[in-house]
Design a protein around this motif. Structure first.
Motif, mmCIF file in Angstrom:
data_model
loop_
_atom_site.group_PDB
_atom_site.id
_atom_site.type_symbol
_atom_site.label_atom_id
_atom_site.label_comp_id
_atom_site.label_asym_id
_atom_site.label_seq_id
_atom_site.Cartn_x
_atom_site.Cartn_y
_atom_site.Cartn_z
ATOM 1 N N LEU A 1 0.830 -1.199 0.000
ATOM 2 C CA LEU A 1 0.000 0.000 0.000
ATOM 3 C C LEU A 1 0.870 1.257 0.000
ATOM 4 C CD1 LEU A 1 -2.879 1.105 0.120
ATOM 5 C CD2 LEU A 1 -2.732 1.014 2.608
ATOM 6 N N LEU A 2 1.918 1.265 0.795
ATOM 7 C CA LEU A 2 2.828 2.413 0.850
ATOM 8 C C LEU A 2 3.522 2.619 -0.494
ATOM 9 C CD1 LEU A 2 4.212 4.658 2.448
ATOM 10 C CD2 LEU A 2 5.924 2.974 3.135
ATOM 11 N N LEU A 3 4.021 1.550 -1.090
ATOM 12 C CA LEU A 3 4.683 1.665 -2.390
ATOM 13 C C LEU A 3 3.726 2.156 -3.470
ATOM 14 C CD1 LEU A 3 6.953 -1.490 -2.406
ATOM 15 C CD2 LEU A 3 7.661 0.898 -2.284
ATOM 16 N N THR A 4 2.512 1.675 -3.459
ATOM 17 C CA THR A 4 1.504 2.125 -4.422
ATOM 18 C C THR A 4 1.222 3.615 -4.248
ATOM 19 O OG1 THR A 4 0.509 -0.057 -4.382
ATOM 20 C CG2 THR A 4 -0.814 1.717 -5.295
ATOM 21 N N PHE A 5 1.091 4.028 -3.003
ATOM 22 C CA PHE A 5 0.839 5.438 -2.712
ATOM 23 C C PHE A 5 1.999 6.310 -3.169
ATOM 24 C CE2 PHE A 5 1.060 9.037 0.317
ATOM 25 C CZ PHE A 5 -0.120 9.673 -0.052
ATOM 26 N N LEU A 6 3.243 5.897 -2.866
ATOM 27 C CA LEU A 6 4.415 6.663 -3.286
ATOM 28 C C LEU A 6 4.523 6.723 -4.803
ATOM 29 C CD1 LEU A 6 7.049 5.474 -0.666
ATOM 30 C CD2 LEU A 6 5.911 7.704 -0.786
ATOM 31 N N PHE A 7 4.240 5.624 -5.468
ATOM 32 C CA PHE A 7 4.260 5.605 -6.930
ATOM 33 C C PHE A 7 3.241 6.585 -7.499
ATOM 34 C CE2 PHE A 7 2.758 3.916 -11.001
ATOM 35 C CZ PHE A 7 3.954 3.955 -11.712
ATOM 36 N N TYR A 8 2.052 6.610 -6.925
ATOM 37 C CA TYR A 8 1.012 7.526 -7.377
ATOM 38 C C TYR A 8 1.450 8.977 -7.207
ATOM 39 C CZ TYR A 8 -3.315 10.169 -7.508
ATOM 40 O OH TYR A 8 -4.261 11.091 -7.794
ATOM 41 N N ILE A 9 2.045 9.299 -6.068
ATOM 42 C CA ILE A 9 2.514 10.669 -5.816
ATOM 43 C C ILE A 9 3.589 11.058 -6.817
ATOM 44 C CG2 ILE A 9 3.780 12.125 -4.190
ATOM 45 C CD1 ILE A 9 2.321 10.701 -1.931
ATOM 46 N N MET A 10 4.557 10.178 -7.047
ATOM 47 C CA MET A 10 5.659 10.496 -7.955
ATOM 48 C C MET A 10 5.181 10.693 -9.392
ATOM 49 S SD MET A 10 8.184 10.905 -6.079
ATOM 50 C CE MET A 10 9.425 11.074 -7.324
ATOM 51 N N THR A 11 4.261 9.871 -9.852
ATOM 52 C CA THR A 11 3.774 10.038 -11.224
ATOM 53 C C THR A 11 2.929 11.293 -11.344
ATOM 54 O OG1 THR A 11 1.906 8.589 -10.765
ATOM 55 C CG2 THR A 11 3.843 7.592 -11.795
ATOM 56 N N ASP A 12 2.216 11.659 -10.308
ATOM 57 C CA ASP A 12 1.401 12.873 -10.340
ATOM 58 C C ASP A 12 2.295 14.108 -10.355
ATOM 59 O OD1 ASP A 12 -1.138 14.213 -10.321
ATOM 60 O OD2 ASP A 12 -0.679 14.801 -8.252
ATOM 61 N N VAL A 13 3.352 14.125 -9.583
ATOM 62 C CA VAL A 13 4.270 15.264 -9.531
ATOM 63 C C VAL A 13 4.982 15.432 -10.863
ATOM 64 C CG1 VAL A 13 6.425 16.079 -8.485
ATOM 65 C CG2 VAL A 13 4.605 15.201 -7.036
ATOM 66 N N ASN A 14 5.419 14.345 -11.466
ATOM 67 C CA ASN A 14 6.159 14.416 -12.722
ATOM 68 C C ASN A 14 5.284 14.792 -13.910
ATOM 69 O OD1 ASN A 14 8.617 13.795 -11.578
ATOM 70 N ND2 ASN A 14 8.276 11.598 -11.762
ATOM 71 N N SER A 15 3.984 14.649 -13.801
ATOM 72 C CA SER A 15 3.119 14.961 -14.928
ATOM 73 C C SER A 15 2.751 16.439 -15.008
ATOM 74 C CB SER A 15 1.840 14.122 -14.856
ATOM 75 O OG SER A 15 1.076 14.506 -13.733
ATOM 76 N N GLN A 16 3.091 17.217 -13.985
ATOM 77 C CA GLN A 16 2.754 18.635 -13.976
ATOM 78 C C GLN A 16 3.846 19.433 -14.679
ATOM 79 O OE1 GLN A 16 2.235 19.650 -9.881
ATOM 80 N NE2 GLN A 16 0.517 18.270 -9.605
ATOM 81 N N ASN A 17 3.464 20.502 -15.360
ATOM 82 C CA ASN A 17 4.431 21.384 -16.001
ATOM 83 C C ASN A 17 5.071 22.277 -14.964
ATOM 84 O OD1 ASN A 17 3.929 20.420 -18.563
ATOM 85 N ND2 ASN A 17 2.288 21.885 -18.929
ATOM 86 N N PHE A 18 6.357 22.526 -15.137
ATOM 87 C CA PHE A 18 7.082 23.375 -14.213
ATOM 88 C C PHE A 18 6.849 24.832 -14.581
ATOM 89 C CE2 PHE A 18 10.935 25.792 -13.139
ATOM 90 C CZ PHE A 18 10.917 25.620 -11.765
ATOM 91 N N ILE A 19 6.493 25.636 -13.596
ATOM 92 C CA ILE A 19 6.332 27.075 -13.779
ATOM 93 C C ILE A 19 7.322 27.752 -12.850
ATOM 94 C CG2 ILE A 19 4.791 29.058 -13.551
ATOM 95 C CD1 ILE A 19 2.464 27.117 -14.065
ATOM 96 N N HIS A 20 8.289 28.472 -13.428
ATOM 97 C CA HIS A 20 9.328 29.111 -12.629
ATOM 98 C C HIS A 20 8.720 30.243 -11.809
ATOM 99 C CE1 HIS A 20 12.941 31.259 -11.538
ATOM 100 N NE2 HIS A 20 13.601 30.169 -11.859
ATOM 101 N N PRO A 21 8.940 30.238 -10.502
ATOM 102 C CA PRO A 21 8.310 31.241 -9.643
ATOM 103 C C PRO A 21 9.036 32.580 -9.604
ATOM 104 C CG PRO A 21 9.563 29.727 -8.317
ATOM 105 C CD PRO A 21 9.631 29.214 -9.728
ATOM 106 N N GLY A 22 10.220 32.673 -10.213
ATOM 107 C CA GLY A 22 11.032 33.870 -10.021
ATOM 108 C C GLY A 22 10.974 34.901 -11.128
ATOM 109 N N LEU A 23 10.256 34.666 -12.195
ATOM 110 C CA LEU A 23 10.221 35.612 -13.299
ATOM 111 C C LEU A 23 9.261 36.741 -12.976
ATOM 112 C CD1 LEU A 23 11.431 36.145 -16.035
ATOM 113 C CD2 LEU A 23 9.550 34.918 -17.051
#
Length: 58
Positions: free
Chosen positions: A8-30
Protein backbone atom coordinates in the motif's frame (compact mmCIF):
# COMPACT_ATOMS: atom_id res chain seq x y z
CA UNK A 1 -0.19 -7.79 7.28
CA UNK A 2 3.25 -6.18 6.91
CA UNK A 3 3.40 -7.06 3.20
CA UNK A 4 -0.01 -5.49 2.72
CA UNK A 5 1.13 -2.22 4.34
CA UNK A 6 4.35 -2.18 2.35
CA UNK A 7 2.48 -2.72 -0.90
CA UNK A 8 0.00 0.00 0.00
CA UNK A 9 2.83 2.41 0.85
CA UNK A 10 4.68 1.66 -2.39
CA UNK A 11 1.50 2.13 -4.42
CA UNK A 12 0.84 5.44 -2.71
CA UNK A 13 4.42 6.66 -3.29
CA UNK A 14 4.26 5.61 -6.93
CA UNK A 15 1.01 7.53 -7.38
CA UNK A 16 2.51 10.67 -5.82
CA UNK A 17 5.66 10.50 -7.95
CA UNK A 18 3.77 10.04 -11.22
CA UNK A 19 1.40 12.87 -10.34
CA UNK A 20 4.27 15.26 -9.53
CA UNK A 21 6.16 14.42 -12.72
CA UNK A 22 3.12 14.96 -14.93
CA UNK A 23 2.75 18.63 -13.98
CA UNK A 24 4.43 21.38 -16.00
CA UNK A 25 7.08 23.37 -14.21
CA UNK A 26 6.33 27.08 -13.78
CA UNK A 27 9.33 29.11 -12.63
CA UNK A 28 8.31 31.24 -9.64
CA UNK A 29 11.03 33.87 -10.02
CA UNK A 30 10.22 35.61 -13.30
CA UNK A 31 9.00 39.07 -12.39
CA UNK A 32 9.08 40.75 -15.82
CA UNK A 33 6.55 40.52 -18.63
CA UNK A 34 7.57 40.09 -22.27
CA UNK A 35 6.83 43.78 -22.97
CA UNK A 36 9.00 44.81 -20.01
CA UNK A 37 11.91 42.72 -21.30
CA UNK A 38 11.53 44.25 -24.77
CA UNK A 39 11.58 47.76 -23.24
CA UNK A 40 14.77 46.93 -21.34
CA UNK A 41 16.32 45.47 -24.49
CA UNK A 42 15.63 48.71 -26.39
CA UNK A 43 17.07 50.84 -23.57
CA UNK A 44 20.28 48.81 -23.59
CA UNK A 45 20.45 48.74 -27.39
CA UNK A 46 20.16 52.57 -27.48
CA UNK A 47 22.63 52.90 -24.58
CA UNK A 48 20.10 54.99 -22.64
CA UNK A 49 21.29 55.97 -19.18
CA UNK A 50 20.89 54.85 -16.41
CA UNK A 51 19.60 51.55 -17.85
CA UNK A 52 22.75 50.95 -19.95
CA UNK A 53 25.05 51.71 -17.01
CA UNK A 54 23.13 49.30 -14.80
CA UNK A 55 23.32 46.66 -17.53
CA UNK A 56 27.10 47.05 -17.71
CA UNK A 57 27.44 46.73 -13.94
CA UNK A 58 25.38 43.54 -14.01
Amino acid sequence: MMKHRSLLLLTFLFYIMTDVNSQNFIHPGLLHSQSSLERIRELVRNKSQPAYGSFNIM
